[in-house]
Scaffold this motif. Structure first.
Motif, short mmCIF file in Angstrom:
data_model
loop_
_atom_site.label_atom_id
_atom_site.label_comp_id
_atom_site.label_asym_id
_atom_site.label_seq_id
_atom_site.Cartn_x
_atom_site.Cartn_y
_atom_site.Cartn_z
N VAL A 68 0.97 -1.20 -0.01
CA VAL A 68 -0.02 -0.09 0.07
C VAL A 68 1.08 1.19 0.19
N ALA A 69 0.68 2.17 -0.71
CA ALA A 69 1.20 3.58 -0.87
C ALA A 69 0.53 4.32 -0.21
N VAL A 70 1.11 5.06 0.73
CA VAL A 70 0.44 5.77 1.76
C VAL A 70 0.74 7.45 1.52
N LEU A 71 0.02 8.40 1.21
CA LEU A 71 0.37 9.80 0.77
C LEU A 71 -0.49 10.53 1.51
N HIS A 72 -0.14 11.84 1.60
CA HIS A 72 -1.21 13.11 1.83
C HIS A 72 -1.47 13.68 0.64
N TYR A 73 -0.84 13.97 -0.46
CA TYR A 73 -1.09 14.62 -1.64
C TYR A 73 -1.45 13.66 -2.47
N SER A 74 -2.23 14.06 -3.41
CA SER A 74 -2.67 13.02 -4.38
C SER A 74 -1.95 12.48 -5.68
N PRO A 75 -2.01 11.62 -5.93
CA PRO A 75 -1.09 11.41 -7.31
C PRO A 75 -1.89 11.16 -8.49
N THR A 76 -3.12 11.45 -8.47
CA THR A 76 -4.12 11.47 -9.61
C THR A 76 -5.33 12.59 -9.47
N VAL A 77 -5.69 13.08 -10.66
CA VAL A 77 -6.81 14.26 -10.73
C VAL A 77 -8.05 13.61 -10.50
N GLU A 78 -8.19 12.34 -10.73
CA GLU A 78 -9.45 11.47 -10.54
C GLU A 78 -10.17 11.80 -9.24
N THR A 79 -9.18 11.70 -8.11
CA THR A 79 -9.71 11.91 -6.72
C THR A 79 -9.75 13.15 -6.33
N LEU A 80 -9.41 14.15 -7.24
CA LEU A 80 -9.65 15.64 -6.86
C LEU A 80 -10.99 16.08 -7.44
N GLU A 81 -11.60 15.53 -8.29
CA GLU A 81 -13.13 16.02 -8.72
C GLU A 81 -13.96 16.34 -7.75
N GLY A 82 -14.44 17.45 -7.77
CA GLY A 82 -15.17 18.24 -6.76
C GLY A 82 -14.81 19.30 -6.28
N GLU A 83 -13.28 19.49 -6.29
CA GLU A 83 -12.45 20.58 -5.89
C GLU A 83 -12.46 21.59 -7.18
N PRO A 84 -12.18 22.87 -6.98
CA PRO A 84 -12.13 23.58 -8.34
C PRO A 84 -11.15 23.27 -9.00
N GLU A 85 -11.15 23.00 -10.49
CA GLU A 85 -9.81 22.72 -11.21
C GLU A 85 -8.49 23.57 -10.96
N ALA A 86 -9.01 24.92 -10.87
CA ALA A 86 -7.60 25.63 -10.66
C ALA A 86 -6.77 25.52 -9.62
N ILE A 87 -7.14 24.55 -8.70
CA ILE A 87 -6.20 24.39 -7.70
C ILE A 87 -5.70 23.09 -7.69
N PHE A 88 -6.08 22.03 -8.68
CA PHE A 88 -5.58 20.75 -8.76
C PHE A 88 -4.10 20.78 -8.70
N GLN A 89 -3.30 21.96 -9.41
CA GLN A 89 -1.87 21.55 -9.09
C GLN A 89 -1.26 21.81 -7.71
N TYR A 90 -2.04 22.40 -6.83
CA TYR A 90 -1.59 22.50 -5.57
C TYR A 90 -2.33 21.17 -4.78
N LEU A 91 -2.81 20.54 -5.14
CA LEU A 91 -3.39 19.15 -4.38
C LEU A 91 -2.62 18.12 -4.72
N GLY A 92 -1.55 18.13 -5.56
CA GLY A 92 -0.84 16.89 -5.72
C GLY A 92 0.03 16.86 -6.97
N SER A 93 0.52 15.72 -7.19
CA SER A 93 1.45 15.53 -8.32
C SER A 93 1.46 14.39 -9.07
N GLN A 94 1.43 14.36 -10.30
CA GLN A 94 1.70 13.07 -11.36
C GLN A 94 2.96 12.30 -10.97
N ARG A 95 3.80 12.93 -10.54
CA ARG A 95 5.33 12.45 -10.24
C ARG A 95 5.27 11.43 -9.12
N LEU A 96 4.08 11.56 -8.24
CA LEU A 96 3.84 10.52 -7.34
C LEU A 96 3.24 9.25 -7.92
N ALA A 97 2.50 9.38 -9.07
CA ALA A 97 1.82 8.34 -9.69
C ALA A 97 2.75 7.56 -10.65
#
Length: 242
Positions: free
Chosen positions: A160-189
């Motif tokens: 299991v990989a344990v994180l605070h920030y998200s590795p994917t935009v899919e679990t960010l849906e519902g947040e303003p798209e303009a702040i996706f870049q502040y909620l995680g990084s694809q580098r984790l994915a």
């Protein structure tokens, strides 16, 4: 003890935000989880401001757990500039802070980091231009490297990989798209998708996000911020069988 089907029951919750005036805020919940799961995973923002008083309150509640507790810090746990002290207090209470280490519990590996910002796909910030922009990207890359190293060190066929920030935009849906870049990084994915043994990813941080998604490589990702879990399932934690 693992469930009858041989799978490990992993309870996960993120964004506890313990405050100095709280009184045993999670003691009863952690006792309940201890009877429902084999491991408790905490996905960051354990305190509200990273104060030692907040960490001590959470530490007292962690002591009520009769199962292993593992997890990572979140950005709120850095606010007072003493994350090492927060880690020390929680470690003394029996919690394993993953970050620079990975562990195995009943045949399942756990590796994790806080993660960082940076964006996804074409919106991912590149290490170009001003030194401060490069330093920002270096932080995101360093978190991904730590995660990759932790996952590589595991010798289990399930992890299991344990994180605070998200590795994917899919679990960010519902947040303003303009702040996706502040909620995680694809580098984790990218780090996660290098390993077939990663069966699930858990993270928090996105309070208004979506419970379930996947990395580009198809690894299941779960946003376990309690603010997502409560309206979705009517409770503050979720139990995954790994």
């Amino acid at each position: 003890m693992a469930s009858e089907n041989g799978k490990l029951r992993v309870a996960a919750i993120g964004d506890l935000h313990v405050q100095e005036n709280d009184v045993a805020p999670y003691r009863e919940l952690f006792s309940e989880i201890s009877s429902m799961a084999d491991v408790l995973v905490l996905c960051g923002d354990l305190t509200n401001f990273g104060k030692t008083g907040e960490a001590n309150i959470l530490a007292d509640d962690i002591k009520s757990c009769s199962i292993p507790v593992v997890g990572v810090l979140g950005n709120h746990d850095y606010e007072c500039g003493q994350p090492e002290k927060v880690c020390e207090i929680l470690h003394e209470a029996g919690m394993t802070i993953l970050d620079e280490q990975a562990i195995e519990i009943q045949g399942v590996g756990f590796a994790g980091v806080k993660g960082f910002m940076g964006g996804y796909g074409r919106g991912e910030l590149a290490p170009f231009g001003e030194p401060i922009a490069k330093a920002f990207v270096d932080e995101a890359m360093n978190e991904a490297r730590k995660l990759e190293n932790g996952l590589r060190s595991l010798r289990t066929d399930r992890s299991v990989a344990v994180l605070h920030y998200s590795p994917t935009v899919e679990t960010l849906e519902g947040e303003p798209e303009a702040i996706f870049q502040y909620l995680g990084s694809q580098r984790l994915a990218d780090a996660i998708d290098r390993f077939d043994h990663v069966k699930a990813v858990v993270h928090g941080h996105a309070h208004h996000g979506t419970y379930e998604g996947r990395t580009p490589g198809g690894t299941p990702v779960y946003n376990v911020a309690q603010f997502v879990l409560k309206p979705t399932f009517g409770k503050q934690y979720v139990v995954l069988e790994i």
